[in-house]
Motif scaffolding. Structure first.
Motif, PDB file in Angstrom:
ATOM      1  N   GLY A  27      -8.239 -17.032   1.966  1.00  0.00           N
ATOM      2  CA  GLY A  27      -9.727 -16.949   2.495  1.00  0.00           C
ATOM      3  C   GLY A  27      -9.776 -16.303   3.789  1.00  0.00           C
ATOM      4  N   LYS A  28      -8.554 -15.665   4.424  1.00  0.00           N
ATOM      5  CA  LYS A  28      -8.768 -15.439   5.603  1.00  0.00           C
ATOM      6  C   LYS A  28      -9.523 -14.217   5.965  1.00  0.00           C
ATOM      7  CE  LYS A  28      -4.643 -13.318   5.802  1.00  0.00           C
ATOM      8  NZ  LYS A  28      -4.083 -13.270   4.230  1.00  0.00           N
ATOM      9  N   SER A  29      -9.926 -13.253   5.227  1.00  0.00           N
ATOM     10  CA  SER A  29     -10.687 -12.201   5.313  1.00  0.00           C
ATOM     11  C   SER A  29     -12.231 -12.532   5.512  1.00  0.00           C
ATOM     12  CB  SER A  29     -10.675 -11.061   4.322  1.00  0.00           C
ATOM     13  OG  SER A  29      -9.231 -10.416   3.986  1.00  0.00           O
ATOM     14  N   ASP A  45      -8.458  -6.279  10.633  1.00  0.00           N
ATOM     15  CA  ASP A  45      -7.977  -6.506   9.436  1.00  0.00           C
ATOM     16  C   ASP A  45      -6.655  -6.003   9.348  1.00  0.00           C
ATOM     17  OD1 ASP A  45      -6.958  -6.745   6.365  1.00  0.00           O
ATOM     18  OD2 ASP A  45      -8.648  -5.672   5.951  1.00  0.00           O
ATOM     19  N   THR A  46      -5.451  -6.379   9.552  1.00  0.00           N
ATOM     20  CA  THR A  46      -4.160  -5.742   9.841  1.00  0.00           C
ATOM     21  C   THR A  46      -3.496  -5.564   8.567  1.00  0.00           C
ATOM     22  OG1 THR A  46      -2.882  -7.741  10.056  1.00  0.00           O
ATOM     23  CG2 THR A  46      -3.611  -6.766  12.207  1.00  0.00           C
ATOM     24  N   GLY A  47      -3.990  -6.391   7.364  1.00  0.00           N
ATOM     25  CA  GLY A  47      -3.377  -5.900   6.198  1.00  0.00           C
ATOM     26  C   GLY A  47      -3.711  -4.529   5.675  1.00  0.00           C
ATOM     27  N   ALA A  48      -5.185  -4.066   6.042  1.00  0.00           N
ATOM     28  CA  ALA A  48      -5.573  -2.660   5.672  1.00  0.00           C
ATOM     29  C   ALA A  48      -4.588  -1.505   6.390  1.00  0.00           C
ATOM     30  CB  ALA A  48      -6.946  -2.677   6.409  1.00  0.00           C
ATOM     31  N   THR A  49      -3.974  -1.975   7.539  1.00  0.00           N
ATOM     32  CA  THR A  49      -3.208  -1.164   8.096  1.00  0.00           C
ATOM     33  C   THR A  49      -1.642  -0.845   7.085  1.00  0.00           C
ATOM     34  OG1 THR A  49      -1.946  -2.605   9.469  1.00  0.00           O
ATOM     35  CG2 THR A  49      -3.815  -1.407  10.202  1.00  0.00           C
ATOM     36  N   SER A 110       1.769  -2.403  -0.744  1.00  0.00           N
ATOM     37  CA  SER A 110       1.658  -2.802   0.646  1.00  0.00           C
ATOM     38  C   SER A 110       2.792  -3.811   1.163  1.00  0.00           C
ATOM     39  CB  SER A 110       0.111  -3.242   1.048  1.00  0.00           C
ATOM     40  OG  SER A 110      -0.253  -4.372   0.250  1.00  0.00           O
ATOM     41  N   SER A 111       2.914  -4.820   0.114  1.00  0.00           N
ATOM     42  CA  SER A 111       3.724  -6.001   0.561  1.00  0.00           C
ATOM     43  C   SER A 111       5.194  -5.356   0.784  1.00  0.00           C
ATOM     44  CB  SER A 111       3.809  -6.910  -0.573  1.00  0.00           C
ATOM     45  OG  SER A 111       4.563  -7.850  -0.420  1.00  0.00           O
ATOM     46  N   ARG A 112       5.495  -4.263   0.062  1.00  0.00           N
ATOM     47  CA  ARG A 112       7.060  -3.890  -0.128  1.00  0.00           C
ATOM     48  C   ARG A 112       7.038  -2.910   1.424  1.00  0.00           C
ATOM     49  NH1 ARG A 112       8.776  -1.108  -5.410  1.00  0.00           N
ATOM     50  NH2 ARG A 112      11.022  -0.946  -4.305  1.00  0.00           N
ATOM     51  N   VAL A 119       7.913   0.773   9.516  1.00  0.00           N
ATOM     52  CA  VAL A 119       6.594   0.699   9.213  1.00  0.00           C
ATOM     53  C   VAL A 119       6.059  -0.312  10.270  1.00  0.00           C
ATOM     54  CG1 VAL A 119       4.891  -0.149   7.526  1.00  0.00           C
ATOM     55  CG2 VAL A 119       6.788   1.361   6.905  1.00  0.00           C
ATOM     56  N   ARG A 120       6.534  -1.650  10.287  1.00  0.00           N
ATOM     57  CA  ARG A 120       6.136  -3.002  11.166  1.00  0.00           C
ATOM     58  C   ARG A 120       5.954  -2.382  12.488  1.00  0.00           C
ATOM     59  NH1 ARG A 120       5.193  -6.900   7.930  1.00  0.00           N
ATOM     60  NH2 ARG A 120       3.894  -7.627   9.864  1.00  0.00           N
ATOM     61  N   ARG A 121       7.140  -1.837  12.963  1.00  0.00           N
ATOM     62  CA  ARG A 121       6.957  -1.322  14.389  1.00  0.00           C
ATOM     63  C   ARG A 121       5.684  -0.383  14.613  1.00  0.00           C
ATOM     64  NH1 ARG A 121      12.258   1.066  15.195  1.00  0.00           N
ATOM     65  NH2 ARG A 121      12.940  -0.947  14.687  1.00  0.00           N
ATOM     66  N   ALA A 138      -7.978 -11.677  14.756  1.00  0.00           N
ATOM     67  CA  ALA A 138      -7.173 -10.596  14.162  1.00  0.00           C
ATOM     68  C   ALA A 138      -6.391 -11.376  13.091  1.00  0.00           C
ATOM     69  CB  ALA A 138      -6.095 -10.438  15.158  1.00  0.00           C
ATOM     70  N   GLU A 139      -6.599 -10.656  11.954  1.00  0.00           N
ATOM     71  CA  GLU A 139      -6.165 -11.516  10.631  1.00  0.00           C
ATOM     72  C   GLU A 139      -4.897 -10.861  10.106  1.00  0.00           C
ATOM     73  OE1 GLU A 139      -6.638 -10.706   6.291  1.00  0.00           O
ATOM     74  OE2 GLU A 139      -8.437 -10.268   7.423  1.00  0.00           O
ATOM     75  N   GLY A 140      -3.781 -11.743   9.506  1.00  0.00           N
ATOM     76  CA  GLY A 140      -2.763 -11.088   8.888  1.00  0.00           C
ATOM     77  C   GLY A 140      -1.763 -12.076   8.426  1.00  0.00           C
ATOM     78  N   LEU A 197       9.752 -14.211   2.928  1.00  0.00           N
ATOM     79  CA  LEU A 197      11.357 -14.264   3.117  1.00  0.00           C
ATOM     80  C   LEU A 197      11.845 -13.068   3.629  1.00  0.00           C
ATOM     81  CD1 LEU A 197      12.083 -15.762  -0.665  1.00  0.00           C
ATOM     82  CD2 LEU A 197      11.954 -16.863   1.450  1.00  0.00           C
ATOM     83  N   ARG A 198      10.979 -12.234   3.930  1.00  0.00           N
ATOM     84  CA  ARG A 198      11.734 -10.716   4.742  1.00  0.00           C
ATOM     85  C   ARG A 198      12.114 -11.270   5.631  1.00  0.00           C
ATOM     86  NH1 ARG A 198       5.487  -8.904   5.308  1.00  0.00           N
ATOM     87  NH2 ARG A 198       4.792  -9.820   7.176  1.00  0.00           N
ATOM     88  N   ALA A 199      12.908 -10.503   6.233  1.00  0.00           N
ATOM     89  CA  ALA A 199      13.750 -10.830   7.604  1.00  0.00           C
ATOM     90  C   ALA A 199      12.580 -10.427   8.865  1.00  0.00           C
ATOM     91  CB  ALA A 199      14.720  -9.728   7.687  1.00  0.00           C
TER      92      ALA A 199
HETATM   93  O1   DC Z   1      -3.809  -9.348   3.861  1.00  0.00           O
HETATM   94  P1   DC Z   1      -3.479  -8.137   2.799  1.00  0.00           P
HETATM   95  O2   DC Z   1      -3.450  -8.952   1.350  1.00  0.00           O
HETATM   96  O3   DC Z   1      -4.486  -7.075   2.762  1.00  0.00           O
HETATM   97  O4   DC Z   1      -2.124  -7.649   3.040  1.00  0.00           O
HETATM   98  C1   DC Z   1      -1.446  -6.765   2.341  1.00  0.00           C
HETATM   99  C2   DC Z   1       0.181  -6.815   2.507  1.00  0.00           C
HETATM  100  O5   DC Z   1       0.372  -6.564   3.829  1.00  0.00           O
HETATM  101  C3   DC Z   1       0.791  -8.188   2.512  1.00  0.00           C
HETATM  102  O6   DC Z   1       1.105  -8.423   1.265  1.00  0.00           O
HETATM  103  C4   DC Z   1       1.651  -8.228   3.567  1.00  0.00           C
HETATM  104  C5   DC Z   1       1.291  -7.209   4.433  1.00  0.00           C
HETATM  105  N1   DC Z   1       0.903  -7.488   5.886  1.00  0.00           N
HETATM  106  C6   DC Z   1       2.153  -7.878   6.833  1.00  0.00           C
HETATM  107  O7   DC Z   1       3.097  -7.737   6.321  1.00  0.00           O
HETATM  108  N2   DC Z   1       1.532  -8.403   7.859  1.00  0.00           N
HETATM  109  C7   DC Z   1       0.310  -8.432   8.464  1.00  0.00           C
HETATM  110  N3   DC Z   1      -0.293  -8.721   9.663  1.00  0.00           N
HETATM  111  C8   DC Z   1      -0.756  -8.284   7.377  1.00  0.00           C
HETATM  112  C9   DC Z   1      -0.488  -7.682   5.988  1.00  0.00           C
END
Ligand code: DC
Length: 233
Positions: A27-29, A45-49, A110-112, A119-121, A138-140, A197-199
């Protein structure tokens, strides 16, 4: 209710930030948008990036395992939010891709790609650039732990796996996607595992976050809890 909070002394590098982290379907968004509206902040919405990176990679034929290809892609990414729209539209090379990035295929991709350091950097730098003036909810997944460790208030939203799958299923149905309820639940579980579980920047609550279980709460009740926390009550 939030009036006293608005005068809360700000600390840290980027001030005026409230973070909301949590797994998919928590329910974050919805909560973040409502909270932002109530306190006069913008919503990030940082997931969108990460979703936009996933879409760009699939369009340009870059494999999610090709880290150097993803790094080059991020370096040339033209990604922006149009804040004249509510919710803000996601623009990739000037095109509104808000719907295209929210398909089940982009959930997984997006999760991968979000597990890739390069990508994160790039995305963390972009997210900090966007929020540098403050005044953002800020949501993520890593807002309170990595991106905005000095945030004024941090929340971590959870809900039971069944509730989160149901929410996601309904959201996809409303978007007109034809999806199977069991597949949605399975993919959500897979995404939870990948994201936790990612590093780098795994999904986890910041040590100073307030944890809210939204399983039996309405959006308004969650926002009300947050506002009370921010008001110190
Ligand atoms: O919140 P979302 O479902 O839109 O995010 C999509 C994917 O992006 C999520 O599976 C993991 C990644 N994500 C992330 O690693 N870090 C964030 N701050 C936001 C999303």
């Amino acid at each position: 209710m939030a009036s006293s909070w608005k005068h809360y002394p700000k600390t840290g590098n980027i001030t005026g930030i409230v973070t909301v982290d949590g797994p998919a379907g928590s329910g974050k968004s919805t909560v973040s948008r409502l909270l932002a509206g109530k306190i006069g902040y913008s919503y990030l919405d940082t997931g969108a990036t990460y979703r936009a990176v996933a879409l760009a990679a699939s369009r340009r034929g870059v494999d999610p395992l090709d880290t150097s290809g993803l790094k080059t892609l991020c370096g040339s990414l033209d990604l922006a939010f149009d804040r004249d729209q509510d919710p803000p539209a996601v623009l990739l090379d000037g095109e509104d891709v808000s719907d295209l990035i929210r398909t089940p295929g982009m959930d997984m991709l997006s999760s991968r790609v979000s597990a890739v350091s390069e990508v994160r950097r790039a995305m963390i730098a972009l997210q900090r650039r966007i929020a540098r003036g403050g005044g953002f909810v800020a949501e993520g997944r890593d807002m309170g732990t990595v991106v905005f460790p000095e945030a004024d208030f941090k929340f971590f939203l959870t809900a039971s796996a069944g509730t989160r799958a149901e929410r996601r299923y309904r959201e996809l149905m409303l978007r007109g996607e034809s999806v199977d309820r069991q597949v949605v639940e399975m993919e959500l579980k897979q995404r939870d595992d990948q994201d936790s579980l990612r590093a780098r920047s795994p999904l986890k609550p910041a040590h100073d976050a307030t944890i809210i279980d939204s399983t039996t709460l309405t959006v308004e009740e969650v926002v009300d809890l947050m506002l009370r926390r921010m008001d110190g009550s």
